[in-house]
Scaffold this motif. Sequence first.
Motif, PDB file in Angstrom:
ATOM      1  N   MET A  69      42.593 -42.728  11.347  1.00 61.59           N
ATOM      2  CA  MET A  69      41.690 -41.588  11.204  1.00 61.59           C
ATOM      3  C   MET A  69      40.542 -41.678  12.205  1.00 61.59           C
ATOM      4  O   MET A  69      40.211 -40.696  12.885  1.00 61.59           O
ATOM      5  N   PHE A  70      39.919 -42.848  12.315  1.00 60.80           N
ATOM      6  CA  PHE A  70      38.816 -42.985  13.267  1.00 60.80           C
ATOM      7  C   PHE A  70      39.300 -42.811  14.707  1.00 60.80           C
ATOM      8  O   PHE A  70      38.588 -42.233  15.539  1.00 60.80           O
ATOM      9  N   ALA A  71      40.512 -43.285  14.998  1.00 60.49           N
ATOM     10  CA  ALA A  71      41.052 -43.098  16.356  1.00 60.49           C
ATOM     11  C   ALA A  71      41.280 -41.623  16.645  1.00 60.49           C
ATOM     12  O   ALA A  71      41.005 -41.150  17.758  1.00 60.49           O
ATOM     13  N   ALA A  72      41.756 -40.873  15.656  1.00 61.37           N
ATOM     14  CA  ALA A  72      41.966 -39.437  15.840  1.00 61.37           C
ATOM     15  C   ALA A  72      40.645 -38.715  16.054  1.00 61.37           C
ATOM     16  O   ALA A  72      40.537 -37.835  16.916  1.00 61.37           O
ATOM     17  N   VAL A  73      39.639 -39.077  15.255  1.00 61.22           N
ATOM     18  CA  VAL A  73      38.315 -38.474  15.418  1.00 61.22           C
ATOM     19  C   VAL A  73      37.770 -38.766  16.821  1.00 61.22           C
ATOM     20  O   VAL A  73      37.200 -37.889  17.477  1.00 61.22           O
ATOM     21  N   ALA A  74      37.966 -39.990  17.287  1.00 60.87           N
ATOM     22  CA  ALA A  74      37.468 -40.358  18.618  1.00 60.87           C
ATOM     23  C   ALA A  74      38.137 -39.530  19.701  1.00 60.87           C
ATOM     24  O   ALA A  74      37.490 -39.093  20.666  1.00 60.87           O
ATOM     25  N   ARG A  75      39.446 -39.279  19.570  1.00 63.70           N
ATOM     26  CA  ARG A  75      40.134 -38.459  20.574  1.00 63.70           C
ATOM     27  C   ARG A  75      39.601 -37.036  20.564  1.00 63.70           C
ATOM     28  O   ARG A  75      39.438 -36.410  21.628  1.00 63.70           O
ATOM     29  N   ILE A  76      39.345 -36.504  19.377  1.00 61.56           N
ATOM     30  CA  ILE A  76      38.818 -35.141  19.265  1.00 61.56           C
ATOM     31  C   ILE A  76      37.425 -35.060  19.870  1.00 61.56           C
ATOM     32  O   ILE A  76      37.118 -34.161  20.661  1.00 61.56           O
ATOM     33  N   ALA A  77      36.551 -35.996  19.499  1.00 61.37           N
ATOM     34  CA  ALA A  77      35.175 -35.975  19.996  1.00 61.37           C
ATOM     35  C   ALA A  77      35.124 -36.151  21.514  1.00 61.37           C
ATOM     36  O   ALA A  77      34.284 -35.539  22.193  1.00 61.37           O
ATOM     37  N   ARG A  78      36.020 -36.965  22.038  1.00 64.78           N
ATOM     38  CA  ARG A  78      36.041 -37.216  23.482  1.00 64.78           C
ATOM     39  C   ARG A  78      36.517 -35.990  24.260  1.00 64.78           C
ATOM     40  O   ARG A  78      36.166 -35.809  25.430  1.00 64.78           O
ATOM     41  N   ALA A  79      37.288 -35.135  23.599  1.00 71.16           N
ATOM     42  CA  ALA A  79      37.908 -34.008  24.297  1.00 71.16           C
ATOM     43  C   ALA A  79      36.987 -32.819  24.493  1.00 71.16           C
ATOM     44  O   ALA A  79      37.300 -31.923  25.286  1.00 71.16           O
ATOM     45  N   VAL A  80      35.857 -32.778  23.771  1.00 70.11           N
ATOM     46  CA  VAL A  80      34.998 -31.587  23.804  1.00 70.11           C
ATOM     47  C   VAL A  80      33.544 -31.973  24.049  1.00 70.11           C
ATOM     48  O   VAL A  80      33.143 -33.126  23.866  1.00 70.11           O
ATOM     49  N   ASP A  81      32.751 -30.984  24.425  1.00 68.94           N
ATOM     50  CA  ASP A  81      31.331 -31.198  24.686  1.00 68.94           C
ATOM     51  C   ASP A  81      30.442 -30.719  23.549  1.00 68.94           C
ATOM     52  O   ASP A  81      29.218 -30.725  23.682  1.00 68.94           O
ATOM     53  N   VAL A  82      31.039 -30.280  22.440  1.00 68.42           N
ATOM     54  CA  VAL A  82      30.257 -29.816  21.293  1.00 68.42           C
ATOM     55  C   VAL A  82      30.254 -30.891  20.215  1.00 68.42           C
ATOM     56  O   VAL A  82      31.137 -31.761  20.187  1.00 68.42           O
ATOM     57  N   PRO A  83      29.269 -30.850  19.308  1.00 71.37           N
ATOM     58  CA  PRO A  83      29.217 -31.856  18.242  1.00 71.37           C
ATOM     59  C   PRO A  83      30.436 -31.770  17.327  1.00 71.37           C
ATOM     60  O   PRO A  83      30.945 -30.685  17.032  1.00 71.37           O
ATOM     61  N   VAL A  84      30.885 -32.936  16.866  1.00 73.56           N
ATOM     62  CA  VAL A  84      32.038 -33.030  15.968  1.00 73.56           C
ATOM     63  C   VAL A  84      31.649 -33.824  14.727  1.00 73.56           C
ATOM     64  O   VAL A  84      31.171 -34.959  14.829  1.00 73.56           O
ATOM     65  N   SER A  85      31.852 -33.202  13.562  1.00 71.04           N
ATOM     66  CA  SER A  85      31.686 -33.899  12.291  1.00 71.04           C
ATOM     67  C   SER A  85      33.062 -34.306  11.792  1.00 71.04           C
ATOM     68  O   SER A  85      34.056 -33.620  12.058  1.00 71.04           O
ATOM     69  N   ALA A  86      33.131 -35.402  11.057  1.00 69.72           N
ATOM     70  CA  ALA A  86      34.423 -35.952  10.646  1.00 69.72           C
ATOM     71  C   ALA A  86      34.539 -36.041   9.132  1.00 69.72           C
ATOM     72  O   ALA A  86      33.632 -36.550   8.461  1.00 69.72           O
ATOM     73  N   ASP A  87      35.650 -35.549   8.614  1.00 75.36           N
ATOM     74  CA  ASP A  87      35.974 -35.742   7.202  1.00 75.36           C
ATOM     75  C   ASP A  87      36.586 -37.133   7.054  1.00 75.36           C
ATOM     76  O   ASP A  87      37.690 -37.383   7.538  1.00 75.36           O
ATOM     77  N   VAL A  88      35.871 -38.020   6.394  1.00 76.41           N
ATOM     78  CA  VAL A  88      36.375 -39.380   6.206  1.00 76.41           C
ATOM     79  C   VAL A  88      36.616 -39.671   4.721  1.00 76.41           C
ATOM     80  O   VAL A  88      36.448 -40.783   4.247  1.00 76.41           O
ATOM     81  N   GLU A  89      37.018 -38.614   3.999  1.00 76.42           N
ATOM     82  CA  GLU A  89      37.440 -38.750   2.609  1.00 76.42           C
ATOM     83  C   GLU A  89      36.369 -39.480   1.790  1.00 76.42           C
ATOM     84  O   GLU A  89      35.223 -39.067   1.781  1.00 76.42           O
ATOM     85  N   GLY A  90      36.714 -40.569   1.142  1.00 78.56           N
ATOM     86  CA  GLY A  90      35.732 -41.287   0.345  1.00 78.56           C
ATOM     87  C   GLY A  90      35.079 -42.447   1.071  1.00 78.56           C
ATOM     88  O   GLY A  90      34.299 -43.202   0.482  1.00 78.56           O
ATOM     89  N   GLY A  91      35.402 -42.594   2.368  1.00 83.88           N
ATOM     90  CA  GLY A  91      34.817 -43.688   3.140  1.00 83.88           C
ATOM     91  C   GLY A  91      35.720 -44.880   3.300  1.00 83.88           C
ATOM     92  O   GLY A  91      35.307 -45.913   3.864  1.00 83.88           O
TER      93      GLY A  91
END
Length: 241
Positions: A69-91
């Motif tokens: 999940m964190f790796a997927a979030v990192a790929r998404i955040a790296r791909a764009v110049d806008v802020p990205v919030s992440a759903d990390v379920e219960g942590g």
Amino acid sequence: MSASPGRAETFRALHHGRVPGDPLVLPGPWDAASARVFAEAGFPALATPSAGVAASLGYADGSTPAEEMFAAVARIARAVDVPVSADVEGGYGLAPKELVERLLEAGAVGCNLEDSRDGVLLDPREQAEFLAEVRAAAGDRLFVNARIDTFLRGVSDPDRTIERAALYAAAGADCVYPILARVEVLPLLRAGIEGPINVGAGVGDGPSPAELGERGATRITFGPGLQRAATAALKDIAARL
């Protein structure tokens, strides 16, 4: 990649000063390609859905390993110049400090944290303590969206949701998300909750984001709806092939 404090403040500012009928609309990218589509369309920020990301990785909702999940979030955040919030379920059972570090390392500026586990609501005071520890570890570097699962778990009394919202806001949550709140109850929630309220919207059906904003929503997310709509479109293309 790590998110800059300035980007987190930009994201936080998007939630304030909004007028009824003009909520912050946050599409939910499930991979880097979808994130770029939404960013290029002009959305000022994005919010990943855990179920949509899970589907893109081949997992059932709630079954994605934390590392993936964190790796997927990192790929998404790296791909764009806008802020990205992440759903990390219960942590993922991580201690607050480690959870914050992992989010920041992935480039996220915010997170969703839910208050039920294995289909059961957590004690709201214990969840508030957890949120307070996340806030203490994050400072102003993360926007914390506290998901409230009362309606999801069959607790229909809005007062129970409002009580949890007050505890979570006092613990430092920037926003609350009463998932599956009925449209007709939104004005009551808006009257009883201080601060931003996240409301989920359907894709192509139900009230529009503007209509939800008129009823009290500060921001709109779509859960896995956009990913599922894209999958349905791809099925149509595959059938024609």
